[in-house]
Design an enzyme around this catalytic site. Structure first.
Site, short mmCIF file in Angstrom:
data_model
loop_
_atom_site.label_atom_id
_atom_site.label_comp_id
_atom_site.label_asym_id
_atom_site.label_seq_id
_atom_site.Cartn_x
_atom_site.Cartn_y
_atom_site.Cartn_z
CG HIS A 128 12.53 42.49 -67.05
ND1 HIS A 128 11.30 42.96 -67.42
CD2 HIS A 128 13.43 43.27 -67.69
CE1 HIS A 128 11.44 43.97 -68.24
NE2 HIS A 128 12.73 44.19 -68.43
CD GLU A 129 17.05 43.03 -67.02
OE1 GLU A 129 17.16 43.18 -68.25
OE2 GLU A 129 16.43 43.85 -66.31
CG HIS A 175 15.11 42.25 -72.20
ND1 HIS A 175 14.33 42.93 -73.11
CD2 HIS A 175 15.06 42.97 -71.05
CE1 HIS A 175 13.83 44.02 -72.53
NE2 HIS A 175 14.25 44.06 -71.27
N GLY A 215 17.71 48.39 -62.55
CA GLY A 215 17.51 47.14 -61.84
C GLY A 215 18.33 46.05 -62.52
N GLY A 216 18.26 46.06 -63.84
CA GLY A 216 19.03 45.10 -64.62
C GLY A 216 19.16 45.59 -66.04
CG MET A 217 21.81 46.70 -69.75
SD MET A 217 20.44 47.51 -70.62
CE MET A 217 20.70 46.88 -72.27
CD GLU A 218 17.79 44.63 -72.22
OE1 GLU A 218 17.89 45.06 -71.06
OE2 GLU A 218 17.20 45.26 -73.12
CG ASN A 219 24.57 44.54 -71.16
OD1 ASN A 219 24.09 45.22 -72.07
ND2 ASN A 219 24.94 45.06 -70.00
CD GLU A 233 12.58 47.16 -71.48
OE1 GLU A 233 12.16 46.26 -70.73
OE2 GLU A 233 13.79 47.33 -71.72
CG ASP A 238 18.97 58.16 -71.21
OD1 ASP A 238 18.58 56.98 -71.12
OD2 ASP A 238 20.14 58.47 -71.52
CD GLN A 246 22.74 50.68 -69.31
OE1 GLN A 246 22.90 49.63 -68.71
NE2 GLN A 246 21.90 50.78 -70.32
CB CYS A 247 25.69 50.80 -74.74
SG CYS A 247 27.49 50.86 -74.63
CD GLN A 248 17.98 49.38 -73.62
OE1 GLN A 248 18.16 48.85 -72.54
NE2 GLN A 248 16.95 49.09 -74.37
N1 BES Z 1 16.68 47.35 -70.74
C1 BES Z 1 16.20 47.74 -69.47
C2 BES Z 1 17.04 48.81 -68.84
C3 BES Z 1 17.20 50.06 -69.67
C4 BES Z 1 16.16 50.58 -70.42
C5 BES Z 1 18.41 50.70 -69.70
C6 BES Z 1 16.35 51.73 -71.18
C7 BES Z 1 18.59 51.83 -70.46
C8 BES Z 1 17.55 52.35 -71.20
C9 BES Z 1 16.07 46.56 -68.51
O1 BES Z 1 15.71 45.36 -69.13
C10 BES Z 1 14.94 46.86 -67.57
O2 BES Z 1 13.85 47.01 -68.04
N2 BES Z 1 15.21 46.93 -66.28
C11 BES Z 1 14.19 47.11 -65.28
C12 BES Z 1 13.88 45.77 -64.65
C13 BES Z 1 12.48 45.59 -64.15
C14 BES Z 1 11.42 45.94 -65.17
C15 BES Z 1 12.28 44.18 -63.65
C16 BES Z 1 14.71 48.09 -64.26
O3 BES Z 1 15.87 48.50 -64.37
O4 BES Z 1 14.01 48.49 -63.36
ZN ZN Z 2 13.67 45.41 -69.79
#
Ligand code: BES
Ligand code: ZN
Length: 570
Positions: free
Chosen positions: A276-277, A280, A249-253, A299, A356, A126-128
């Protein structure tokens, strides 16, 4: 490249354009050996600065040539350590051999017992936002874009996957230029099911069937998004369902979105996370924030796009309910940042602050409100034309908030002033004229919650909204909710978490027990943050919070553990 406060990359030096990667995870030692060849945009000479965190650097050389001098600086707690390489004149590429330590912040190593199948280990990255540097040395800033080719080695019995095009067993290529935080991989006992000609779901064998059912409608989601934002630029949209400890919840890799198993709820009620993903793929992966200061460009736009997709698929009433839940989350976040209101602006200065640590729902939901306010100010037709122009103009580029404002003013002259855009961008809190969601049953649900009355019927999203709206719930209300809706027996952790919070607010010991069950089974930070914050808020449950954390900590991702620790410190 412009300055990013979270990277040592220097805008006066060459940029990396392409990476060749050879990645070798060691499942016994929990280390990752990497051979990284960085191809530069132009021949370089002199100092070339890279980001690293916790890396041992073995050698630096010109590929198949002479060793190159380098210095690794002291580690900064947020940024990691600068690796300065001294490029000989005319250098076009350098090769670095490194090993990532067992506590690389981008990695979670799972023992077989922590997986669904219990037989094979699992590893995922998980790099972001700034964890790629804990895997290998690179210019770890979204201000640059790279393509890559990679070899990912894996032992017998587990499958290597990367968020890229598969070119052979363990061989991958990312042909579209991406910001480095989108480098991603997973290794585990993984199987796939086709969902459509351009989409498959990957998961552990015992999970993949349920996941395929949950996401069966994925092609309709992609088609709806294309209808709104133009052709999908990444060829395939596969999804990977991770083990429960996945912290988001998800990560848009790219080409392979990573998802928490908690959205496999058995009722297809959480497709908004997939939407959502997927969104992205346009907002974030095509058009990218320049640094964490402009995170809302990723976001906020994506939440806006997500709700437009939902509206197209399920109708305005549904998407408005989601917007109303988003507004509840935003109010909670504003309360959380009462002592640090500067973190509730859209445009930030996060120099010296760990991204973070600054992470919250504010860039998501306040960003959404601004974009919706703009839509309502100029009308949907003009706004949609603007969006298409914006996506086209900044395609495969990175931009700052000011670039967005300048482009907005150029295409829709006068709107920045007329809509009061800078109040959203540079002031804390929510402007008084922010859009308000309207849905048929919304007011009635909120009125019921205010009076502690239980609604006669409610679908999962309505129920979530109702539970969130219970400010001072009573034991009787919670008991009636449980009698009518049987929330504790449901699979949806979204609902179970909201209900556990309501019970804790009502002072019910059952709430603490339910919180424990959830916190032991899932590592998604959204749920953990809500539960631990609520347990910590009352002296009666503080000790319980500590006990649960002690019990669960080993299963959490290091980033999640860090977040909970800071909540428990008070
Ligand atoms: N890119 C994010 C997750 C993220 C953000 C990881 C910052 C690390 C650092 C992802 O697209 C996201 O926003 N996930 C949400 C989904 C929700 C808004 C539907 C989540 O994880 O809750
Ligand atoms: Zn997002």
């Amino acid at each position: 490249m412009r300055h990013d406060p979270h990277s040592y990359a220097d805008d006066l030096q060459p940029r990396t354009r392409h990476l060749e990667l050879d990645l070798r995870p060691d499942f016994e030692k929990h280390t990752l050996r990497a051979v990284t060849t960085l191809h530069l945009s132009e021949p370089g000479q002199g100092p070339f600065d890279l980001d690293t965190r916790g890396l041992a650097i073995e050698t630096v050389d010109v590929p198949d040539g002479a060793p190159v001098r380098f210095e690794l600086a002291r580690e900064d707690p947020i940024l990691g350590a600068r690796l300065r390489v001294h490029l000989p004149e005319g250098t076009r590429a350098i090769r670095i051999r490194s090993t990532a330590s067992r506590d690389a912040t981008a990695l979670q190593w799972l023992e077989p017992a922590q997986t669904a199948g219990k037989k094979r280990p699992f590893l995922y990255s998980q790099c972001q936002p700034i964890h790629a540097r804990s895997l290998l040395p690179l210019q770890d800033t979204p201000a640059i874009r790279i393509t890559y080719r990679a070899r990912l080695h894996a032992p017998e019995g587990v499958r290597p996957l990367m968020a890229a095009a598969r070119r052979g067993p363990g061989e991958f290529e990312m042909p579209e230029p991406i910001p480095p935080y989108l480098i991603a991989f997973a290794v585990g006992d993984l199987e796939s099911r086709e969902l459509s000609p351009r989409s498959a779901v990957w998961a552990e064998p015992s999970v993949v069937g349920d996941a395929a059912w949950e996401f069966a409608g994925i092609e309709a989601v992609i088609a709806a998004a294309e209808g709104l934002f133009g052709d999908y630029a990444w060829e395939r949209f596969d999804v990977l369902v991770l083990p429960p400890s996945f912290p988001y919840g998800g990560m848009e890799n790219p080409r392979l979105a990573f998802l928490t198993p908690s959205i496999v709820a058995g009722d297809r009620s959480l497709v908004n996370v997939v939407a959502h993903e997927l969104a992205h793929a346009w907002t974030g992966n095509l058009v990218t924030n320049l640094s964490a200061n402009d995170f809302w460009l990723n976001e906020g736009f994506t939440v806006y796009a997500e709700r437009r997709i939902l509206e197209a698929l399920e109708g305005r009433d549904r998407s408005e309910l989601h917007a109303a839940v988003g507004r509840q989350d935003l109010s909670n976040a504003l309360r959380r940042f009462e002592a640090r209101p500067e973190l509730t602006r859209l445009r930030n200065d996060l120099a010296g602050i760990d991204p973070d640590e600054a992470y919250s729902t504010v860039p998501y939901e306040k960003g959404y409100l601004l974009l919706r306010h703009l839509e309502e100010t100029v009308g949907r037709t003009r706004w949609d034309a603007f969006l298409r122009d914006y996506l086209d103009r900044f395609r495969f580029q990175s931009l700052a908030t000011q670039d967005f404002l300048d482009f907005l003013e150029k295409r829709l002259p006068g709107v920045v002033e007329r809509a009061g855009v800078l109040r959203y961008v540079d002031s804390p809190g929510i402007p008084h004229d922010a859009p308000v969601a309207r849905a048929e049953r919304l007011d009635r649900l909120l009125a019921r919650a205010a009076k502690n009355e239980v609604p006669e019927r409610a679908d999962p999203t309505e129920l979530l909204l109702y539970l969130n709206a219970l400010r001072t719930p009573l034991r009787e209300t919670c008991e009636e909710v449980e009698a009518r809706y049987r929330i504790r027996a449901r699979r949806s952790l979204e609902l179970r978490t909201a209900f556990a919070v309501a019970q804790l607010r009502a002072g019910m010991p059952e709430g603490a027990e339910e919180a424990r069950k959830i916190a032991l089974g899932i590592g998604r930070m959204k749920f953990l943050r809500a539960l631990y914050t609520e347990l910590q808020a009352r002296p009666a449950t503080r000790e319980k919070a500590r006990k649960i954390f002690e019990e669960a900590r080993g299963t959490y991702h290091p980033i999640a553990a860090q977040v909970i620790e800071s909540i428990l410190r008070g």
